[in-house]
Design a protein around this motif. Structure first.
Motif, PDB file in Angstrom:
ATOM      1  N   ARG A 193       0.893  -1.145   0.047  1.00 41.27           N
ATOM      2  CA  ARG A 193       0.094   0.069   0.053  1.00 41.27           C
ATOM      3  C   ARG A 193       0.865   1.142   0.114  1.00 41.27           C
ATOM      4  O   ARG A 193       0.411   2.143  -0.659  1.00 41.27           O
ATOM      5  CB  ARG A 193      -0.916  -0.139   1.351  1.00 41.27           C
ATOM      6  N   ARG A 194       2.106   1.283   0.657  1.00 35.97           N
ATOM      7  CA  ARG A 194       2.725   2.396   0.908  1.00 35.97           C
ATOM      8  C   ARG A 194       3.615   2.624  -0.631  1.00 35.97           C
ATOM      9  O   ARG A 194       3.528   3.894  -0.940  1.00 35.97           O
ATOM     10  CB  ARG A 194       3.987   2.286   1.807  1.00 35.97           C
TER      11      ARG A 194
ATOM     12  N   GLY B  32       2.418   1.383  -3.636  1.00 41.16           N
ATOM     13  CA  GLY B  32       1.492   1.894  -4.456  1.00 41.16           C
ATOM     14  C   GLY B  32       1.071   3.210  -4.340  1.00 41.16           C
ATOM     15  O   GLY B  32       0.816   3.955  -5.404  1.00 41.16           O
ATOM     16  N   GLY B  33       0.803   3.687  -3.041  1.00 42.78           N
ATOM     17  CA  GLY B  33       0.540   4.947  -2.852  1.00 42.78           C
ATOM     18  C   GLY B  33       1.454   5.962  -3.402  1.00 42.78           C
ATOM     19  O   GLY B  33       1.252   7.244  -3.799  1.00 42.78           O
ATOM     20  N   PHE B  34       2.927   5.731  -3.023  1.00 40.84           N
ATOM     21  CA  PHE B  34       3.912   6.596  -3.676  1.00 40.84           C
ATOM     22  C   PHE B  34       3.818   6.916  -5.217  1.00 40.84           C
ATOM     23  O   PHE B  34       3.843   7.871  -5.638  1.00 40.84           O
ATOM     24  CB  PHE B  34       5.126   5.883  -3.192  1.00 40.84           C
TER      25      PHE B  34
ATOM     26  N   GLY C 163       1.706   6.086  -7.071  1.00 44.39           N
ATOM     27  CA  GLY C 163       0.191   6.721  -7.763  1.00 44.39           C
ATOM     28  C   GLY C 163       0.285   8.468  -7.571  1.00 44.39           C
ATOM     29  O   GLY C 163      -0.092   8.955  -8.368  1.00 44.39           O
ATOM     30  N   ARG C 164       0.865   8.770  -6.378  1.00 44.58           N
ATOM     31  CA  ARG C 164       1.062  10.250  -6.120  1.00 44.58           C
ATOM     32  C   ARG C 164       2.005  10.961  -7.131  1.00 44.58           C
ATOM     33  O   ARG C 164       1.901  11.851  -7.655  1.00 44.58           O
ATOM     34  CB  ARG C 164       1.498  10.560  -4.943  1.00 44.58           C
TER      35      ARG C 164
END
Length: 78
Positions: A8-9, A11-13, A15-16
């Motif tokens: 999740r971390r 993927g979030g990175f 994505g941003r």
């Protein structure tokens, strides 16, 4: 760290980061379009290779490529 939390971390990175790059590209394109509409784009900028050798004629290969481009249908060449 649990496997799901790590993904999740990461993927979030990404994505941003991707969203930021898209926004940067949109701003760049919008600026180029605005400059073109205002008549600000007249050719290559100073130091561009086409300006550095502006007094040199086209080679045979370049003339051949140019003739192929001119023969393409449509009014894309200006």
């Amino acid at each position: 760290m649990a496997r799901g939390v790590w993904w999740r971390r990461v993927g979030g990175f990404w994505g941003r980061l991707g969203a930021g790059l898209v926004a940067l590209g949109q701003a760049h394109v919008a600026g180029a379009v605005a400059a073109a509409e205002a008549g600000g784009l007249v050719g290559p900028g100073p130091g561009h290779p086409e300006r550095v050798v502006g007094d040199v004629g086209m080679t045979a290969v370049e003339r051949g490529l140019w003739s192929q481009l001119v023969d393409l249908p449509g009014d894309w060449l200006g």
